[in-house]
Design a protein around this motif. Structure first.
Motif, PDB file in Angstrom:
ATOM      1  N   ASP A 247    -115.501 -49.935-124.114  1.00 50.64           N
ATOM      2  CA  ASP A 247    -115.877 -50.150-122.824  1.00 50.64           C
ATOM      3  C   ASP A 247    -116.338 -48.752-121.892  1.00 50.64           C
ATOM      4  N   SER A 248    -115.940 -47.674-122.530  1.00 50.90           N
ATOM      5  CA  SER A 248    -116.326 -46.350-121.620  1.00 50.90           C
ATOM      6  C   SER A 248    -116.888 -45.659-122.700  1.00 50.90           C
ATOM      7  N   THR A 286    -115.888 -54.617-126.931  1.00 49.42           N
ATOM      8  CA  THR A 286    -115.442 -54.494-125.517  1.00 49.42           C
ATOM      9  C   THR A 286    -114.012 -55.047-125.586  1.00 49.42           C
ATOM     10  N   SER A 287    -113.051 -54.606-124.434  1.00 47.92           N
ATOM     11  CA  SER A 287    -111.929 -55.180-124.226  1.00 47.92           C
ATOM     12  C   SER A 287    -111.947 -56.708-123.976  1.00 47.92           C
ATOM     13  N   ASP A 325    -109.269 -46.441-122.763  1.00 50.58           N
ATOM     14  CA  ASP A 325    -109.784 -47.939-122.885  1.00 50.58           C
ATOM     15  C   ASP A 325    -108.650 -48.867-123.268  1.00 50.58           C
ATOM     16  N   LYS A 329    -108.261 -50.833-119.984  1.00 46.62           N
ATOM     17  CA  LYS A 329    -108.944 -52.300-120.040  1.00 46.62           C
ATOM     18  C   LYS A 329    -108.594 -53.063-120.895  1.00 46.62           C
TER      19      LYS A 329
END
Length: 340
Positions: A247-248, A286-287, A325, A329
């Motif tokens: 995500d980050s 991504t989460s 994350d 997340k």
């Protein structure tokens, strides 16, 4: 069980604690910093690898002792201590001491069997008895008896001004109930019969299963553990997979993470070696993507808690991004709530 709509009970991560052979201090300090950060992010637990004659954590009990004085809440476990290199009597003393120092936060995960690369150093480890050592599960039972406070000596009393007890000191009540055991189907059943906890990882053995699907085999082993446990409703199971949220992450990090997973994918396609070891794919995304994959994973569906493994070869800033994350997340996407 962690399915959609049911919160994940505990979230943790696993670190190998690597360091530079010629300058180990910064790497060991980095491990302690990661543990502190994990508590600040609200993780329930952190787990330490145990590696001997390698630039990684060779003394997890010492690391746990140091971490216990820098943290106040997070549980600290080992995944796993190979008991073939340990004396259960002495290990029990160390574990109990650290558990008391930590306020009862230690989760000792152990395994048995002939230690890896044993023939190369066995005479240094056991100079007079290398070929007589018993590497069976009896070593776990010896450790449990010590941690439970059962007699290990036929004497207790006072000699002069010295006081002696017949059991391990210090005694930490409840520590024996926090012992974990890792392994395949037979080990899962045995751990259940002993009433201890069960660690799963990103490796399973195909023995005893008609399936060659990792998630299915892991689920079968967890089911077998619970079926053998005298109190299945209280039995703890922790699932460990390599799960890397992006995500980050920067574009460069995402590229390196995907290259890492791709380089290890081939070993997941078929059982490896004489023991039929099957590896899980690494999960990168991504989460939201990862949550969908995990909710569909049969092993994840049966675990009470998770300890996602940090890859061995990443940099400190990568680990910081990944665990941030995971906590901020992926954890919430799995219904988990951080603990502060």
């Amino acid at each position: 069980m962690p399915v959609r709509g049911v919160p994940l009970r505990k979230l943790g991560f696993l670190t190998i604690g690597r360091f530079d052979v010629d300058n180990p201090g910064p790497g060991i300090e980095e491990t302690l910093t990661v543990i502190e950060r994990g508590e600040a992010l609200g993780f329930d637990s952190v787990w330490l690898r145990d590696r001997h004659l390698q630039p990684g954590i060779s003394s997890p009990v010492a690391i746990m002792a140091a971490a216990s004085q820098r943290t106040s809440r997070i549980e600290i476990g080992t995944a796993v201590i190979p008991l073939g290199l340990e004396n259960p009597f002495r290990l029990a003393e160390d574990l109990a001491t650290v558990d008391i120092l930590s306020g009862g936060r230690i989760n000792p995960g152990v395994s048995v069997g002939t230690p890896m690369m044993y023939d190369h150093y066995k005479t240094a480890l056991y100079p007079e008895s290398a070929d007589l050592q018993d590497f069976s599960k009896d070593r776990v039972l010896r450790l449990l008896r010590c941690l439970r406070g059962e007699p290990v000596s036929d004497f207790s009393g006072t000699v002069g001004i010295e006081q002696y007890t017949d059991h391990i000191q210090p005694h930490s009540p409840g520590l024996a109930e926090r012992v974990w055991y890792g392994g395949g189907l037979a080990s899962a059943i045995w751990a259940g019969q002993q009433g201890i906890n069960y660690l799963t990882s990103s490796v399973v053995t195909v023995e005893g299963s008609a399936s060659r699907d990792f998630a299915t085999i892991q689920a079968e082993q967890i089911d077998a553990f619970r079926a053998a446990h005298p109190h299945p409703e209280q039995a703890r199971v922790s699932q460990g997979l390599v799960v890397i949220p992006t995500d980050s992450a920067t574009e460069d990090q995402i590229r390196r993470y995907r290259e890492f997973a791709a380089s290890r994918y081939e070993r997941t396609t078929a059982p490896q070696g004489v023991r039929g070891m099957l590896f899980s794919p690494d999960y990168v995304g991504t989460s939201d993507e990862l949550a969908d994959q995990l909710f569909d994973h049969a092993g994840f569906q049966r675990a009470d808690e998770v300890a996602f493994a940090l890859p061995f070869t990443f940099e400190a800033e990568d680990y910081a991004q990944i665990i941030t994350d995971l906590a901020e997340k992926l954890g919430p996407a799995l219904g988990w709530t951080p603990k502060f």
